[in-house]
Motif scaffolding. Structure first.
Motif: not given
Lengths: 129, 172
Positions: A23-37
């Motif tokens: 779940g923590g890793i998914l949080d980091v990925i979500a933050a990454l998506g916030m920047i990339r999209f």
């Protein structure tokens, strides 16, 4: 073969903690998506990954973990709060996403890129107010 | 408002739900907790049951509860897993492959709880967000990260057909 209850508990709690770590890793990925999209509506999808995969599932797993592992008076207290919070996140998070998306579209924010925008078509033709 | 189920049944449904949440939240079964939880649940139930429940007889059918349990388990494992995997792949892939669109998704249920269940299920799966809804024409406008179809009923097949099937069985 008899399975030792102590070993079983240890294996189970380790699995629960590993799930919470995912779940923590998914949080980091979500933050990454916030920047990339680059579009507001696309960022909402990354947000959903953070809310469901990064908060809802870890809360359930940590609630079960604390029910198994913590000493008696506090285990059901912490676990119960975690499970109730997870339930309320599940039913209130979509209300927030829906409200913010609707507000963005009503204030004429155009989804870009987009194959079609049926909502704008219907607003312009007057079917939808 | 329909009179099916009666006033007492409605109070019972809301009070039972509130009492259950209270007990799970406090995590204790002492006498004080039970008395406080019970009286709070009754007060909340009497005050709000007219607003939130229309037909309480549905809550006493075992078949609906079995479907609710089955749908919850299937939704939280199968559908969520697939959708998360898809969006995570898109975020991590170097080319950032997206094909977004706002599509019309018609629905056919009448019950308000069923509509809410469908809309929440759509929004809670990453990759689809309900942007707006028209309850008169019975359509939802869904922002979709990978528009595999732009026709109304084709899009519904991909997005909400399964959710609607279960929502009809649970609340319809």
């Amino acid at each position: 073969m008899v399975i030792d209850p102590y070993v079983l508990t240890e294996v189970l709690t380790t699995l629960l903690l590993m799930g919470a770590l995912i779940g923590g890793i998914l949080d980091v990925i979500a933050a990454l998506g916030m920047i990339r999209f680059k579009d507001f509506y696309l960022r909402l999808h990354a947000l959903t990954v953070g809310v469901i995969g990064g908060s809802f599932y870890p809360l359930i797993l940590l609630g079960l973990y604390s029910m198994i592992k913590l000493p008696y008076p506090s285990n059901y207290y912490v676990g119960g709060i975690a499970l109730t919070t997870a339930f309320f996140i599940l039913i209130t998070a979509p209300a927030g996403s829906h409200a913010i998306a609707r507000a963005a579209h009503r204030s004429k924010h155009v989804p870009k890129p987009a194959v079609v925008d049926r909502l704008r078509e219907d607003r312009e033709s007057g079917v939808m107010n | 408002m329909s009179k099916e189920g009666g006033g007492l049944g409605r109070v019972f449904v809301v009070a039972g739900f509130v009492f259950m949440i209270y007990v799970v939240f406090t995590g204790a079964l002492t006498l004080v907790d039970l008395i406080v939880g019970f009286s709070t649940a009754i007060v909340v139930g009497v005050l709000s049951s007219d607003l939130v429940v229309k037909n309480s007889s549905k809550a006493f059918e075992l078949r609906r509860w079995v479907y609710l349990l089955f749908y919850t388990l299937k939704y939280l494992t199968v559908y969520e897993f697939k959708a998360h995997l898809d969006v995570v792949k898109r975020i991590l892939s170097p080319k950032l492959p997206v094909n977004p669109a706002i599509v019309r998704v018609p629905y056919e249920v009448d019950d308000e709880y069923a509509v809410t269940t469908i809309a929440n299920s759509i929004t809670n799966t990453p990759g689809t967000v309900v942007v707006d809804i028209d309850v008169v024409r019975k359509v939802m406008y869904v922002h979709w990260i990978d528009a595999k179809a732009v026709e109304d009923f084709k899009a519904r097949e991909y997005i909400s057909e399964d959710f609607e099937k279960y929502a009809t069985k649970i609340f319809g």
